[in-house]
Design an enzyme around this catalytic site. Sequence first.
Site, PDB file in Angstrom:
ATOM      1  N   ARG A   1       0.815  -1.216   0.000  1.00  0.00           N
ATOM      2  CA  ARG A   1       0.000   0.000   0.000  1.00  0.00           C
ATOM      3  C   ARG A   1       0.843   1.258   0.000  1.00  0.00           C
ATOM      4  O   ARG A   1       0.314   2.355  -0.037  1.00  0.00           O
ATOM      5  CB  ARG A   1      -0.854   0.004   1.256  1.00  0.00           C
ATOM      6  CG  ARG A   1      -2.311  -0.326   1.004  1.00  0.00           C
ATOM      7  CD  ARG A   1      -2.961  -0.347   2.364  1.00  0.00           C
ATOM      8  NE  ARG A   1      -4.340  -0.057   2.344  1.00  0.00           N
ATOM      9  CZ  ARG A   1      -5.289  -0.995   2.398  1.00  0.00           C
ATOM     10  NH1 ARG A   1      -4.971  -2.258   2.391  1.00  0.00           N
ATOM     11  NH2 ARG A   1      -6.550  -0.637   2.446  1.00  0.00           N
TER      12      ARG A   1
ATOM     13  N   ARG B   1     -18.186  -3.453   9.471  1.00  0.00           N
ATOM     14  CA  ARG B   1     -16.846  -3.101   9.930  1.00  0.00           C
ATOM     15  C   ARG B   1     -16.871  -1.720  10.578  1.00  0.00           C
ATOM     16  O   ARG B   1     -17.603  -0.838  10.128  1.00  0.00           O
ATOM     17  CB  ARG B   1     -15.882  -3.091   8.729  1.00  0.00           C
ATOM     18  CG  ARG B   1     -15.163  -4.394   8.550  1.00  0.00           C
ATOM     19  CD  ARG B   1     -14.444  -4.487   7.233  1.00  0.00           C
ATOM     20  NE  ARG B   1     -13.524  -3.390   6.945  1.00  0.00           N
ATOM     21  CZ  ARG B   1     -12.758  -3.346   5.861  1.00  0.00           C
ATOM     22  NH1 ARG B   1     -12.804  -4.327   4.972  1.00  0.00           N
ATOM     23  NH2 ARG B   1     -11.946  -2.339   5.648  1.00  0.00           N
TER      24      ARG B   1
ATOM     25  N   ARG C   1      -9.720   6.965   4.426  1.00  0.00           N
ATOM     26  CA  ARG C   1      -9.195   5.794   3.704  1.00  0.00           C
ATOM     27  C   ARG C   1      -8.940   6.149   2.240  1.00  0.00           C
ATOM     28  O   ARG C   1      -7.938   5.724   1.654  1.00  0.00           O
ATOM     29  CB  ARG C   1     -10.187   4.627   3.822  1.00  0.00           C
ATOM     30  CG  ARG C   1     -10.254   4.057   5.238  1.00  0.00           C
ATOM     31  CD  ARG C   1     -11.489   3.217   5.484  1.00  0.00           C
ATOM     32  NE  ARG C   1     -11.545   2.008   4.693  1.00  0.00           N
ATOM     33  CZ  ARG C   1     -12.637   1.252   4.565  1.00  0.00           C
ATOM     34  NH1 ARG C   1     -13.768   1.600   5.167  1.00  0.00           N
ATOM     35  NH2 ARG C   1     -12.606   0.167   3.842  1.00  0.00           N
TER      36      ARG C   1
HETATM   37  P1  AP5 Z   1      -8.596  -3.411   4.005  1.00  0.00           P
HETATM   38  O1  AP5 Z   1      -9.334  -4.423   4.765  1.00  0.00           O
HETATM   39  O2  AP5 Z   1      -7.565  -3.849   3.010  1.00  0.00           O
HETATM   40  O3  AP5 Z   1      -9.663  -2.441   3.378  1.00  0.00           O
HETATM   41  P2  AP5 Z   1      -9.724  -1.613   1.991  1.00  0.00           P
HETATM   42  O4  AP5 Z   1      -8.522  -1.604   1.133  1.00  0.00           O
HETATM   43  O5  AP5 Z   1     -10.173  -0.286   2.449  1.00  0.00           O
HETATM   44  O6  AP5 Z   1     -10.628  -2.443   1.133  1.00  0.00           O
HETATM   45  P3  AP5 Z   1     -12.065  -2.945   1.454  1.00  0.00           P
HETATM   46  O7  AP5 Z   1     -12.001  -4.273   2.113  1.00  0.00           O
HETATM   47  O8  AP5 Z   1     -12.851  -1.887   2.174  1.00  0.00           O
HETATM   48  O9  AP5 Z   1     -12.670  -3.002   0.002  1.00  0.00           O
HETATM   49  P4  AP5 Z   1     -12.710  -4.131  -1.127  1.00  0.00           P
HETATM   50  O10 AP5 Z   1     -12.075  -3.560  -2.356  1.00  0.00           O
HETATM   51  O11 AP5 Z   1     -12.180  -5.445  -0.635  1.00  0.00           O
HETATM   52  O12 AP5 Z   1     -14.270  -4.174  -1.355  1.00  0.00           O
HETATM   53  P5  AP5 Z   1     -15.308  -5.383  -1.318  1.00  0.00           P
HETATM   54  O13 AP5 Z   1     -14.967  -6.417  -2.348  1.00  0.00           O
HETATM   55  O14 AP5 Z   1     -15.549  -5.884   0.072  1.00  0.00           O
HETATM   56  O15 AP5 Z   1      -7.808  -2.422   5.016  1.00  0.00           O
HETATM   57  C1  AP5 Z   1      -8.406  -1.926   6.188  1.00  0.00           C
HETATM   58  C2  AP5 Z   1      -7.384  -1.136   6.998  1.00  0.00           C
HETATM   59  O16 AP5 Z   1      -6.300  -2.000   7.393  1.00  0.00           O
HETATM   60  C3  AP5 Z   1      -6.691   0.025   6.272  1.00  0.00           C
HETATM   61  O17 AP5 Z   1      -7.468   1.207   6.308  1.00  0.00           O
HETATM   62  C4  AP5 Z   1      -5.377   0.145   7.074  1.00  0.00           C
HETATM   63  O18 AP5 Z   1      -5.574   0.831   8.298  1.00  0.00           O
HETATM   64  C5  AP5 Z   1      -5.044  -1.301   7.385  1.00  0.00           C
HETATM   65  N1  AP5 Z   1      -4.170  -1.937   6.369  1.00  0.00           N
HETATM   66  C6  AP5 Z   1      -4.490  -3.000   5.580  1.00  0.00           C
HETATM   67  N2  AP5 Z   1      -3.464  -3.322   4.770  1.00  0.00           N
HETATM   68  C7  AP5 Z   1      -2.463  -2.439   5.042  1.00  0.00           C
HETATM   69  C8  AP5 Z   1      -1.169  -2.242   4.507  1.00  0.00           C
HETATM   70  N3  AP5 Z   1      -0.670  -3.023   3.511  1.00  0.00           N
HETATM   71  N4  AP5 Z   1      -0.417  -1.216   5.004  1.00  0.00           N
HETATM   72  C9  AP5 Z   1      -0.893  -0.434   6.002  1.00  0.00           C
HETATM   73  N5  AP5 Z   1      -2.127  -0.561   6.540  1.00  0.00           N
HETATM   74  C10 AP5 Z   1      -2.910  -1.546   6.066  1.00  0.00           C
HETATM   75  O19 AP5 Z   1     -16.628  -4.629  -1.815  1.00  0.00           O
HETATM   76  C11 AP5 Z   1     -17.254  -3.623  -1.025  1.00  0.00           C
HETATM   77  C12 AP5 Z   1     -18.781  -3.791  -1.088  1.00  0.00           C
HETATM   78  O20 AP5 Z   1     -19.218  -3.558  -2.423  1.00  0.00           O
HETATM   79  C13 AP5 Z   1     -19.274  -5.185  -0.699  1.00  0.00           C
HETATM   80  O21 AP5 Z   1     -20.437  -5.068   0.069  1.00  0.00           O
HETATM   81  C14 AP5 Z   1     -19.547  -5.890  -2.045  1.00  0.00           C
HETATM   82  O22 AP5 Z   1     -20.624  -6.793  -1.943  1.00  0.00           O
HETATM   83  C15 AP5 Z   1     -19.894  -4.712  -2.954  1.00  0.00           C
HETATM   84  N6  AP5 Z   1     -19.364  -4.907  -4.310  1.00  0.00           N
HETATM   85  C16 AP5 Z   1     -18.174  -5.459  -4.659  1.00  0.00           C
HETATM   86  N7  AP5 Z   1     -18.015  -5.452  -6.001  1.00  0.00           N
HETATM   87  C17 AP5 Z   1     -19.146  -4.858  -6.496  1.00  0.00           C
HETATM   88  C18 AP5 Z   1     -19.581  -4.548  -7.828  1.00  0.00           C
HETATM   89  N8  AP5 Z   1     -18.821  -4.832  -8.900  1.00  0.00           N
HETATM   90  N9  AP5 Z   1     -20.778  -3.929  -7.965  1.00  0.00           N
HETATM   91  C19 AP5 Z   1     -21.551  -3.622  -6.874  1.00  0.00           C
HETATM   92  N10 AP5 Z   1     -21.197  -3.911  -5.599  1.00  0.00           N
HETATM   93  C20 AP5 Z   1     -20.003  -4.510  -5.419  1.00  0.00           C
END
Ligand code: AP5
Length: 243
Positions: free
Chosen positions: A121, A193, A204
């Site tokens: 990241r 969450r 974020r």
């Molecule tokens: P992390 O858990 O990695 O969260 P994020 O990157 O913010 O990603 P998300 O899990 O929120 O989103 P996603 O892309 O996976 O979406 P999803 O598929 O669920 O990180 C959390 C925290 O941890 C960070 O803020 C940081 O503090 C820390 N951290 C983690 N890694 C780190 C690192 N390497 N370095 C430093 N800190 C770190 O989809 C979202 C929703 O949309 C779901 O409900 C889904 O059903 C829906 N959806 C999905 N695709 C579609 C579509 N095509 N159309 C309509 N709806 C959809």
Amino acid sequence: MATNSMNLEDIPSESLMSELLRRMKCASKPDKRLILIVAGPPGSGKGTQSPIIKDEYCLCHLATGDMLRAAVAAKTPLGIKAKEAMDKGELVSDDLVVGIIDEAMKKPSCKKGFILDGFPRTVGQAQKLDDMLGKQGVKIDKVLDFAIDDAVLEERITGRWIHPASGRTYHTKFAPPKVPGLDDVTGEPLVQRKDDTAAVLKSRLDAFHKQTQPVIDYYSEKGIVAKLHAEKPPKEVTDEVKK
Ligand code: AP5
């Protein structure tokens, strides 16, 4: 630890059979390790698509966010250090996440390769990853860039519900569970969450644009980035991934 001491007799037959079938299917896959990164802003669909890619190519799914949330829930020293930054939507320190990824890549289930979700990241993490992989004589095959407009993300994030034990993800509008509030498979309650609020999403997204977009640029210069249209419906995104 718990897995090592687990008695096979205690595991349900269905779980044993499905693991056996998975191993038989994966035995025929080539031994070359496939290494993928899924990159994109919060809510872009990384966690939705990764399990599908993982099953298709017999990879393991290494999601730093999931690992950190598990550490926070278990109140481990790592979790205690990570919690404050995560609650505010900021990144935790590079050293913490590099350590957990280095360890996780050695799991037997990662033998055929892995998907890195939420890592690297920062450009610092990307450089450390290059070093780690270089020592093993392997390199990243592809970076999937889940490109999407920020405006779409608030509805996706605030409507997301998860089943903590399995990581299954739902959405009140786009992927609703069969019974509202309950996991389709176990019937257990779904939760939201703590960082899935409109206010924390702003931090974020800020972290994504300032610290993680440069990582995608770093890999673009190496010619290994494939851009996806992540605003499309999930099935269409899966089709793009497979291409
Ligand atoms: P992390 O858990 O990695 O969260 P994020 O990157 O913010 O990603 P998300 O899990 O929120 O989103 P996603 O892309 O996976 O979406 P999803 O598929 O669920 O990180 C959390 C925290 O941890 C960070 O803020 C940081 O503090 C820390 N951290 C983690 N890694 C780190 C690192 N390497 N370095 C430093 N800190 C770190 O989809 C979202 C929703 O949309 C779901 O409900 C889904 O059903 C829906 N959806 C999905 N695709 C579609 C579509 N095509 N159309 C309509 N709806 C959809």
